[in-house]
Design a protein around this motif. Structure first.
Motif, PDB file in Angstrom:
ATOM      1  N   ASP A 179      -2.534  -6.075   7.577  1.00 14.50           N
ATOM      2  CA  ASP A 179      -1.788  -4.860   7.291  1.00 14.50           C
ATOM      3  C   ASP A 179      -0.656  -5.074   6.285  1.00 14.50           C
ATOM      4  N   GLN A 180      -0.738  -6.165   5.507  1.00 19.33           N
ATOM      5  CA  GLN A 180       0.288  -6.416   4.500  1.00 19.33           C
ATOM      6  C   GLN A 180      -0.123  -5.815   3.153  1.00 19.33           C
ATOM      7  N   GLU A 181       0.872  -5.469   2.369  1.00 19.70           N
ATOM      8  CA  GLU A 181       0.615  -4.962   1.029  1.00 19.70           C
ATOM      9  C   GLU A 181       0.035  -6.072   0.156  1.00 19.70           C
ATOM     10  N   ILE A 182      -1.031  -5.755  -0.562  1.00 20.54           N
ATOM     11  CA  ILE A 182      -1.704  -6.717  -1.433  1.00 20.54           C
ATOM     12  C   ILE A 182      -1.666  -6.184  -2.855  1.00 20.54           C
ATOM     13  N   ARG A 183      -1.212  -6.997  -3.788  1.00 21.33           N
ATOM     14  CA  ARG A 183      -1.162  -6.605  -5.191  1.00 21.33           C
ATOM     15  C   ARG A 183      -2.083  -7.501  -5.997  1.00 21.33           C
TER      16      ARG A 183
END
Length: 202
Positions: A191-195
């Motif tokens: 559920d972490q932001e991935i760039r």
């Protein structure tokens, strides 16, 4: 490191001794042959002993495994692909044995399961099933992986020895099968932001 406490006592010892005695009696009586109860008998036992049929089937299937039923850890080199394409529809689910990857040490048989109703979202399918192969010789089967989601799943079975070609020399069935104390699959939540193309947050 501390030793894990073992609360084994005389009650467990007595039960285990009886289990071993019955196992030896059954093994001697079977004399290397497979004996399996009917569906009706297993349904009666499930009610009497408050057990699931797949768990009963797992136990009896384990008892039927002969000492020569050694399943290799690795299937070995791939030789060819054998089409199977056998289908069955039961209680709103379609079961398809699609193909077998013929390896040096055995065959990996692929099973596709699909929920046919489009009006119901059932989520993840957990098939408590084992492939049974009947032919001129005795085959050993074990689960070789499962994946899927959204009303569909795929199960792989490792069969030894390798299946014959043509495949019509053997018959397939799916039987209930579930290890009683099997741990549920571990769930990992991402559920972490991935760039992409840049630095990701720590």
């Amino acid at each position: 490191m501390q030793r894990i406490p073992n609360e084994y006592n005389d009650k467990f010892r007595s039960i285990d001794a009886k289990l071993l005695q019955l196992f030896c009696e059954r093994k001697a009586l079977a004399n290397g042959k497979r004996y399996f109860p009917s569906k009706e008998i297993m349904q009666q036992w499930a009610i009497t002993y408050d057990l699931d049929i797949p768990q009963i089937s797992w136990l009896l299937h384990s008892l039927n495994e002969g000492r020569h039923s050694v399943v290799p850890d690795e299937p070995g080199e791939l030789i060819n692909v054998l089409p199977v394409m056998q289908k069955s529809v039961v209680n709103g689910f379609r079961y398809v044995l699609t193909h077998a990857m013929q390896h040096q040490n055995g065959s990996i048989v692929f099973l596709e399961i699909e929920h046919l109703s489009t009006n119901e979202n059932i989520g993840h399918i957990r098939p408590h099933l084992l492939l049974e192969v009947t032919g001129k010789q005795q085959y050993s089967v074990r689960r070789n992986g499962t994946h899927g989601g959204g009303g569909q799943t795929q199960v792989r079975f490792l069969v030894t020895p390798r299946l014959p070609d043509p495949i019509q020399e053997v018959q397939f069935a799916l039987i209930p099968y579930a290890i009683p104390m099997e741990s549920p699959p571990k769930e990992v939540i991402l559920d972490q932001e991935i760039r992409f193309g840049g630095a990701n947050p720590a």
